[in-house]
Write an enzyme that holds these catalytic residues in place. Structure first.
Site, short mmCIF file in Angstrom:
data_model
loop_
_atom_site.label_atom_id
_atom_site.label_comp_id
_atom_site.label_asym_id
_atom_site.label_seq_id
_atom_site.Cartn_x
_atom_site.Cartn_y
_atom_site.Cartn_z
N TRP A 104 11.33 -31.67 -26.83
CA TRP A 104 11.72 -30.87 -27.99
C TRP A 104 13.17 -30.40 -27.89
CZ3 TRP A 104 8.67 -32.05 -31.68
CH2 TRP A 104 7.35 -32.40 -31.39
N ASP A 173 13.48 -21.92 -28.97
CA ASP A 173 12.25 -22.49 -29.53
C ASP A 173 11.10 -21.98 -28.66
OD1 ASP A 173 10.09 -23.99 -30.33
OD2 ASP A 173 11.07 -25.94 -30.09
N LYS A 197 0.51 -23.38 -32.23
CA LYS A 197 0.12 -23.39 -30.84
C LYS A 197 -0.42 -22.03 -30.40
CE LYS A 197 3.41 -27.09 -30.18
NZ LYS A 197 2.52 -28.22 -29.85
#
Lengths: 362, 362
Positions: A104, A173, A197
C-alpha cells in the site's frame, strides 16, 4: 434458531462486533421510530444528522483531537487518498517524504509520482520483501509531510512507535490499525483509514485533517477531491455513504461503551496477538514472516513447512468454521487478521486448532 | 410485532422495496450460510463475486446493453462523475455540449468549466426557473458528447423523449430515473446514476460506459478517476462499497422478478404520477410547478396557495405517516418523490389526504 457465525479472520472487509450487527438487524426496517430503514432516511434528516454527528464526536474523543482537526467521511477508500493527499498538499514546489513498507505504501508512492508530484522515498524495506519497519530514517527538513503506512495488512508489519519527524507532520494510512491502540494524534497532519478493516463496512474512508494542511489547497481541483469541500459541510456536500457511516458509528460506540476505549482495546489486541506469536516462537512448524520487532498486532502472517500443508491447513480450518486464513494472493502463505472485532475466543480457538494441526502434520 | 413503516416520499435516499429490506434483515448475520454478514465477507470471496456479477448481469439485461458497454459500480456519487466525465473524455482539444435543465445540470457544467474544459451550453431552461425541458436544440456536430440530466429531482421535470443528437453520443445523469422506464441505451455513450434514488442505498454510483469513449482516456489521470481502472477489474480495483452494491442487486432482482421488467415498471410509474397530476389539473388548490409536457414521473413538485398552508400540509401529512414531502431547501414548496419503490398504495393514500386537506383548507 441463532444464525451460524464463523470465526472470521478476513483481512478486510472483516469481522464486525456481533452486537453491532444485531442492533443493525433489529432496527433495519424502522430506524429509531422513523418508520423507515436507515437506508431510506434523508441524509439531511434529524435521524442521519444524529448518526454522523455522533460518529464525528466519537472519533474526536477516541483520538483526543484538538480543535485544529476536522473529521470527514469520504468515498473512494484509501486508494483515493493516495491521489488526494499530493493533489491537495504538494503544489507550488512543495515536496514530501514517503516511507515504503509494503504494497500500500508502494501504491501511495506510485500515485504521487503519476501525478507529477515531487516526493522522496526516504526509506524502504523492499530489500527483504518488506519483512520489517525501517529504523533511523533521515527525513527531509523541508518536507510538507512524511507519509507512512502504520500497519501493513499484506506483509504483517506495523510501526510499534511512530518515527520522529521533527516539525514535519506525519500523514498516515491507518486503514488496518486505526482505533486499535492509543497514539499521539497531534503529530499527524492527516490520518486516513478505509473503514472495512477496523471500523466498519466497506464504502467509507475516515479522514482526519489538521487545518494548517487545509490552507495548502490549490483552487483548481475537482470539487469532490478538495478536502475543504467535505470538511466545511460535515461530509454532506453530496449524499454521503449513509449506511457505512451508520455502521461505523455503532462500531465506535461499541469501542467506547462496551470495550471501554483505546487503552483497553490495545491490551486485548496485545493479548490476542501474543497467543499467535508465542506459538510461532515455540514451534518449528509455524514460521512468522515479519521480523520480531516489526510484528503487526492486526495481521499475523505465517508460513507452514510446505505449500501443500498450507493448503491443507486453510481447508481444514475452513471446515472447522475458521475463515479468511489464506494469505494475500500477492504473497501466498497464511494470515490471521485479528482486528478489534475478532474476539479473544476466536483467536484461542484458532491457536488450539493450530496446535492440533501441527501435532498431526509435523 | 411488525415494524412501523411510513409512506416514504423522500427525494433520496428514498424508499426501498420492503421485500428487499426484509431479505437483507433476514440474512444480515449469516449471508447465504457463510457464517458472516454481507458486511464481513471479503469482496474477493465467492459470496460477493456472485452478488456483483449478478448485479452487472441484471443491469445489462434491463438496459438491453450490447457488448460495447461496460458496467461499473463507483464511489463518490454523481458529483464525482461531473468531474470524471470531462477529465476522461475532453482532452486534446475535444469539446462537449451541455443542456442545462436545473441544479444538477448546472453543477455538471460548473465542474467541467472549473477543470478548464471546453464545453458549450447549447440550451437552458433557466429563463423560467427550469420549469421545462428545452426543445429544438441545435447541437454541435463536432461534440464528443452531449450531456443531459434525464430527470430533474429538484425542479420536477423529465425528458419525455431523449433529444436527437445525430452521431454524437448522449451522456446522461440518470440518478433519479434510472430503471423507471425502458429506453434505447444504444444512443448513450455513458449513463451514470447515484443509487440512492431509484436503485439502492447511498454510497454507490452506477456507470455504464461504451468502449469508444474509453479509448479517449489520457494517461496521467489519478488512477481512481480513470474509468478503465474500474471497468477492467469488475469494479474491484480496490474494495468496492459492498453493502450498497448488494442492496442494489436485490433491488434489480426485485425489478426483474417481482415487478417484471422496465415496461411493467413504467406502466406502474405512469399510473402513480397520473394520480397526482390529475389532481393538480382538477384543482385550484394545488399547482404543479413544471410545464405539462415536461412533468417528471419521479418527482412531483407543487405549491399550495400560501407558504403557511404548505407548512401545515407537510406537518399534517407527517402526522399521518407520510414523510419527505417538503420541497428541496433551494426552491421551497412541496414535492412527492414517487420512485419505483414507492407503492401505488402510498400514492393513493397521499392523494386521498390531499383531497381532504384541500376541502378543509381551500
Amino acid at each position: 434458531m441463532s444464525p451460524k457465525r464463523i470465526h472470521n479472520f478476513n483481512a478486510g472487509p472483516a469481522a464486525l462486533p456481533q452486537s453491532v450487527l444485531e442492533e443493525i438487524q433489529s432496527e433495519f426496517l424502522d430506524f429509531k421510530g422513523s418508520g423507515m430503514s436507515i437506508t431510506e432516511v434523508s441524509h439531511r434528516s434529524k435521524w442521519f444528522e444524529e448518526v454522523i454527528n455522533d460518529a464525528v464526536a466519537r472519533v474526536k474523543r477516541l483520538l483526543k483531537l484538538d480543535d485544529r482537526y476536522k473529521v470527514a467521511f469520504l468515498q473512494g477508500g484509501a486508494s483515493m487518498q493516495f491521489a488526494m493527499i499530493p493533489m491537495n498538499f504538494l503544489n507550488d514546489g512543495r515536496t514530501a517524504d514517503y516511507v515504503n513498507t509494503g504494497t500500500w505504501s508502494t501504491k501511495a508512492i506510485k500515485e504521487a509520482k503519476l501525478l507529477g508530484k515531487s516526493i522522496k522515498v526516504v526509506a524502504s524495506s523492499e530489500d527483504r520483501n518488506f519483512a520489517y519497519i525501517p529504523k533511523n530514517i533521515s527525513f527531509s527538513k523541508d518536507a510538507t509531510y512524511v507519509h507512512i503506512t502504520s500497519n501493513n495488512t499484506i506483509k504483517g508489519t506495523q510501526w510499534a512507535q511512530f518515527p520522529d519527524t521533527g516539525n514535519v507532520p506525519l500523514v498516515a494510512d491507518m486503514s488496518s490499525d486505526i482505533f486499535s491502540r492509543p497514539f499521539d494524534a497531534s503529530r499527524f497532519g492527516l490520518i486516513y483509514a478505509g473503514a472495512q478493516k477496523n471500523m466498519g463496512p466497506a464504502g467509507v474512508c475516515l479522514v482526519v485533517v489538521r487545518d494548517d494542511l487545509l490552507k495548502l489547497e490549490p483552487g483548481n481541483l475537482p470539487t469532490m477531491l478538495k478536502y475543504t469541500t467535505h470538511t466545511e459541510q460535515n461530509s454532506m456536500y453530496n449524499t454521503p455513504p449513509c449506511f457505512s457511516i451508520y455502521t461505523a458509528q455503532l462500531v465506535l460506540k461499541w469501542l467506547e461503551e462496551t470495550v471501554g476505549g483505546l487503552e483497553k482495546m490495545a491490551t486485548i489486541n496485545q493479548k490476542k496477538a501474543a497467543l499467535l506469536y508465542n506459538l510461532f516462537d515455540q514451534s518449528d512448524f509455524y514460521r512468522g514472516t515479519a521480523d520480531k520487532d516489526s510484528r503487526s498486532l492486526m495481521n499475523v502472517t505465517f508460513r507452514l513447512p510446505s505449500e501443500e500443508l498450507e493448503k491443507k491447513f486453510i481447508a481444514e480450518a475452513s471446515a472447522n468454521d475458521m475463515g479468511g486464513l489464506k494469505g494475500h494472493r500477492s504473497v501466498g502463505g497464511c494470515r490471521a487478521s485479528i482486528y478489534n472485532a475478532t474476539s479473544e475466543k476466536s483467536v484461542a480457538t484458532l491457536v488450539d486448532f493450530m496446535n492440533a494441526f501441527a501435532k498431526k502434520n509435523g
